[in-house]
Design a protein around this motif. Structure first.
Motif, PDB file in Angstrom:
ATOM      1  N   HIS A  17      -3.787 -11.018   4.546  1.00 40.00           N
ATOM      2  CA  HIS A  17      -4.315 -10.502   5.737  1.00 40.00           C
ATOM      3  C   HIS A  17      -5.566  -9.516   5.330  1.00 40.00           C
ATOM      4  CE1 HIS A  17      -0.828 -12.047   7.604  1.00 40.00           C
ATOM      5  NE2 HIS A  17      -0.317 -11.097   7.208  1.00 40.00           N
ATOM      6  N   ASP A  18      -6.743  -9.459   6.345  1.00 35.30           N
ATOM      7  CA  ASP A  18      -7.696  -8.565   6.032  1.00 35.30           C
ATOM      8  C   ASP A  18      -7.273  -7.180   6.635  1.00 35.30           C
ATOM      9  OD1 ASP A  18      -9.218 -10.460   5.236  1.00 35.30           O
ATOM     10  OD2 ASP A  18     -10.048 -11.180   7.073  1.00 35.30           O
ATOM     11  N   VAL A  19      -7.988  -6.319   5.898  1.00 38.10           N
ATOM     12  CA  VAL A  19      -7.432  -4.724   6.098  1.00 38.10           C
ATOM     13  C   VAL A  19      -8.623  -3.718   6.556  1.00 38.10           C
ATOM     14  CG1 VAL A  19      -6.471  -2.893   5.226  1.00 38.10           C
ATOM     15  CG2 VAL A  19      -5.330  -4.978   4.575  1.00 38.10           C
ATOM     16  N   LEU A  20      -8.428  -3.263   7.610  1.00 34.59           N
ATOM     17  CA  LEU A  20      -9.377  -2.171   8.035  1.00 34.59           C
ATOM     18  C   LEU A  20      -8.752  -0.820   7.526  1.00 34.59           C
ATOM     19  CD1 LEU A  20     -10.415  -3.224  11.662  1.00 34.59           C
ATOM     20  CD2 LEU A  20     -11.614  -3.278   9.813  1.00 34.59           C
ATOM     21  N   ARG A  21      -9.433   0.168   6.825  1.00 36.65           N
ATOM     22  CA  ARG A  21      -8.815   1.398   6.268  1.00 36.65           C
ATOM     23  C   ARG A  21      -9.338   2.511   7.215  1.00 36.65           C
ATOM     24  NH1 ARG A  21      -9.411  -2.290   2.074  1.00 36.65           N
ATOM     25  NH2 ARG A  21      -7.765  -1.964   0.475  1.00 36.65           N
ATOM     26  N   ALA A  22      -8.414   3.382   7.588  1.00 38.71           N
ATOM     27  CA  ALA A  22      -8.628   4.592   8.495  1.00 38.71           C
ATOM     28  C   ALA A  22      -8.162   5.875   7.660  1.00 38.71           C
ATOM     29  CB  ALA A  22      -8.533   4.504   9.808  1.00 38.71           C
ATOM     30  N   ARG A  23      -8.988   6.940   7.522  1.00 39.35           N
ATOM     31  CA  ARG A  23      -8.534   8.209   7.046  1.00 39.35           C
ATOM     32  C   ARG A  23      -7.857   9.175   8.001  1.00 39.35           C
ATOM     33  NH1 ARG A  23     -12.822   6.343   4.407  1.00 39.35           N
ATOM     34  NH2 ARG A  23     -14.108   7.476   6.010  1.00 39.35           N
ATOM     35  N   ASP A  24      -8.166   8.922   9.240  1.00 42.50           N
ATOM     36  CA  ASP A  24      -7.307   9.830  10.178  1.00 42.50           C
ATOM     37  C   ASP A  24      -7.125   8.960  11.382  1.00 42.50           C
ATOM     38  OD1 ASP A  24      -9.898  10.348  11.770  1.00 42.50           O
ATOM     39  OD2 ASP A  24     -10.438  11.420  10.028  1.00 42.50           O
ATOM     40  N   GLY A  25      -6.692   9.830  12.271  1.00 42.60           N
ATOM     41  CA  GLY A  25      -6.304   9.131  13.671  1.00 42.60           C
ATOM     42  C   GLY A  25      -7.627   8.910  14.621  1.00 42.60           C
ATOM     43  N   GLU A  26      -8.509   9.868  14.367  1.00 46.01           N
ATOM     44  CA  GLU A  26      -9.742   9.365  15.311  1.00 46.01           C
ATOM     45  C   GLU A  26     -10.462   8.327  14.771  1.00 46.01           C
ATOM     46  OE1 GLU A  26     -10.952  10.654  17.953  1.00 46.01           O
ATOM     47  OE2 GLU A  26     -10.304  12.359  18.437  1.00 46.01           O
ATOM     48  N   GLU A  27     -10.456   8.242  13.311  1.00 43.44           N
ATOM     49  CA  GLU A  27     -11.333   7.100  12.831  1.00 43.44           C
ATOM     50  C   GLU A  27     -10.478   5.617  13.054  1.00 43.44           C
ATOM     51  OE1 GLU A  27     -13.053   5.714   8.412  1.00 43.44           O
ATOM     52  OE2 GLU A  27     -11.563   7.202   8.627  1.00 43.44           O
ATOM     53  N   LEU A  46      -5.910  -9.512  11.028  1.00 49.53           N
ATOM     54  CA  LEU A  46      -6.717  -8.369  10.867  1.00 49.53           C
ATOM     55  C   LEU A  46      -5.919  -6.994  11.239  1.00 49.53           C
ATOM     56  CD1 LEU A  46      -9.439  -7.055  10.178  1.00 49.53           C
ATOM     57  CD2 LEU A  46      -9.722  -6.839  12.565  1.00 49.53           C
ATOM     58  N   VAL A  47      -5.627  -6.441  10.036  1.00 42.06           N
ATOM     59  CA  VAL A  47      -4.602  -5.267  10.374  1.00 42.06           C
ATOM     60  C   VAL A  47      -5.171  -3.993   9.986  1.00 42.06           C
ATOM     61  CG1 VAL A  47      -2.285  -4.263   9.218  1.00 42.06           C
ATOM     62  CG2 VAL A  47      -2.466  -6.855   9.214  1.00 42.06           C
ATOM     63  N   LEU A  48      -5.317  -2.990  10.828  1.00 46.08           N
ATOM     64  CA  LEU A  48      -5.691  -1.778  10.548  1.00 46.08           C
ATOM     65  C   LEU A  48      -4.487  -0.662   9.910  1.00 46.08           C
ATOM     66  CD1 LEU A  48      -7.640   0.499  11.229  1.00 46.08           C
ATOM     67  CD2 LEU A  48      -6.721   0.915  13.622  1.00 46.08           C
ATOM     68  N   VAL A  49      -4.849  -0.161   8.943  1.00 45.28           N
ATOM     69  CA  VAL A  49      -3.885   0.702   8.229  1.00 45.28           C
ATOM     70  C   VAL A  49      -4.397   2.206   8.307  1.00 45.28           C
ATOM     71  CG1 VAL A  49      -2.798   1.445   6.084  1.00 45.28           C
ATOM     72  CG2 VAL A  49      -3.217  -0.950   6.790  1.00 45.28           C
ATOM     73  N   ALA A  50      -3.728   3.222   8.559  1.00 47.61           N
ATOM     74  CA  ALA A  50      -4.342   4.820   8.912  1.00 47.61           C
ATOM     75  C   ALA A  50      -3.421   5.099   8.255  1.00 47.61           C
ATOM     76  CB  ALA A  50      -4.429   5.113  10.242  1.00 47.61           C
ATOM     77  N   ASP A  51      -3.980   6.391   7.179  1.00 48.41           N
ATOM     78  CA  ASP A  51      -3.196   7.188   6.388  1.00 48.41           C
ATOM     79  C   ASP A  51      -4.028   8.142   5.688  1.00 48.41           C
ATOM     80  OD1 ASP A  51      -1.376   8.729   4.154  1.00 48.41           O
ATOM     81  OD2 ASP A  51      -0.162   7.239   4.931  1.00 48.41           O
ATOM     82  N   ASP A  52      -3.851   9.400   5.776  1.00 49.89           N
ATOM     83  CA  ASP A  52      -4.828  10.589   5.271  1.00 49.89           C
ATOM     84  C   ASP A  52      -4.649  10.864   3.859  1.00 49.89           C
ATOM     85  OD1 ASP A  52      -2.289  11.706   5.862  1.00 49.89           O
ATOM     86  OD2 ASP A  52      -3.329  13.658   5.793  1.00 49.89           O
ATOM     87  N   GLU A  53      -3.649  10.105   3.226  1.00 48.75           N
ATOM     88  CA  GLU A  53      -3.296  10.357   1.580  1.00 48.75           C
ATOM     89  C   GLU A  53      -4.008   9.095   1.041  1.00 48.75           C
ATOM     90  OE1 GLU A  53      -2.030  12.527  -0.272  1.00 48.75           O
ATOM     91  OE2 GLU A  53      -1.334  13.817   1.487  1.00 48.75           O
ATOM     92  N   PRO A  54      -5.232   9.514   0.206  1.00 48.24           N
ATOM     93  CA  PRO A  54      -5.938   8.222  -0.118  1.00 48.24           C
ATOM     94  C   PRO A  54      -4.923   7.240  -1.116  1.00 48.24           C
ATOM     95  CG  PRO A  54      -7.308  10.167  -0.645  1.00 48.24           C
ATOM     96  CD  PRO A  54      -5.889  10.602   0.076  1.00 48.24           C
TER      97      PRO A  54
END
Length: 337
Positions: free
Chosen positions: A26-36, A3-11
């Protein structure tokens, strides 16, 4: 598969990076900012975190530092991506300077996962518990920012006071929703432990009513005699606040909210009555169920939490409501004697 978390504010960048990770199996979790990203990491415990540095609310470097402070996440490898940091950051496990080749990104993903410790399987809780924790955590950042901005606006002499009051009310509702979601998560996990004391319930009820009189007229009908009950003061105040908030909202400022306290040797009953529009009869049996839609709206989650807190006290919460005739919510608590 990891499970990989990827964070970037550019869609667009977030989508490309996520697709590369998925293509690697791999499975992905997407986050749009650091808090998320931080909230998702706490809730789901990924095996790898990939984060951009320049992000709103929480930068990539600050996210690295926060993750290193978490006991369950401090050993998770982190790949930091940045165009402004030439050497990366010591908190990150690996670093790629933007722009980079996709083949380089794939390589560092493989290397980081190969070196990642394999955590023992853990019970992450029910879907409701995980969702409640994640949403509450994710809400907190924007709510804190909005509250700070509202305070700045309140100091502006030309600001419209009615608009500010409306914004404040909306923020309070969202903050209550966040608190309720956290409690739903704790209740689902059996993690709510009462701290009961023997105390005068009448005095605690008076304190709650007095506080709510700042928002609307509320009439309290109760004997002056003490009503000794064993209860958790903080949690019972939470129940009072849920019922009074609903009554004040339903009443619409007409001043027809009445709170009555009745006590016998074995039972105490607190009734909160309003003369508002009431709830449709078919909705009343579902008022205390979590995540119900209808005229109760977000308040329904508060009703659920309040009813569960009453149950933990050995009591119960019930409601009687008819359209156009208002509502009566009754809290029943046992007492000795």
């Amino acid at each position: 598969m990891s499970l990989v978390l990827v964070a970037d504010d550019e869609p667009a960048v977030l989508e490309v990076l996520s697709q590369v990770v998925e293509d690697l199996g791999h499975d992905v979790l997407r986050a749009r900012d650091g808090e998320e990203a931080l909230g998702l990491a706490r809730a789901r415990r990924p095996q790898l975190v990939v984060t951009d540095h320049m992000m709103p609310r929480l930068s990539g470097v600050e996210l690295c530092r926060r993750l290193r402070q978490e006991a369950l996440l401090k050993d998770v490898p982190i790949i930091l991506l940045s165009a402004v940091l030439p050497q990366g950051a010591p908190e990150a496990s690996a670093f790629l300077h933007k722009p980079f080749e996709i083949t380089d990104f794939e390589s560092v993903i493989r290397q980081s996962l190969a070196a990642a410790p394999r955590p023992e399987p853990v019970d992450v809780g029910s879907p409701v518990e995980v969702l409640g924790q994640w949403v509450a955590q994710t809400l907190q950042g924007p709510l804190d920012a909005a509250r700070a901005q509202l305070k700045q606006l309140e100091s502006v002499p030309t600001a419209d006071r009615a608009t500010l009051a409306s914004l404040d009310a909306q923020l309070q509702a969202m903050e209550a929703l966040g608190r309720n979601l956290k409690d739903v998560a704790r209740l689902a996990a059996g993690g709510v432990a009462l701290q009961p004391v023997e105390a005068d319930l009448a005095q605690h009820l008076l304190g709650a009513v007095t506080a709510w009189r700042a928002h609307a007229p509320v009439t309290l009908v109760a004997s002056t005699e003490p009503v000794s009950v064993r209860f958790d003061p903080e949690r019972i105040r939470q129940v009072f606040d849920v019922l009074l908030a609903n009554a004040v909202k339903q009443d619409g400022g007409r001043g027809e909210v009445t709170v009555e306290l009745q006590a016998s040797r074995s039972l105490v009953t607190v009734q909160v009555k309003d003369r508002g529009p009431g709830f449709p009869e078919e909705e009343v049996p579902r008022l205390f169920a979590p995540f119900q839609t209808g005229s109760a709206g977000a308040a329904g989650l508060g009703f659920y939490v309040a009813s569960e807190l009453a149950r933990l006290h050995g009591g119960a919460l019930s409601a009687v409501s008819r359209p156009g005739q208002g509502s009566t919510f009754s809290l029943l608590l046992p007492r000795g004697g």
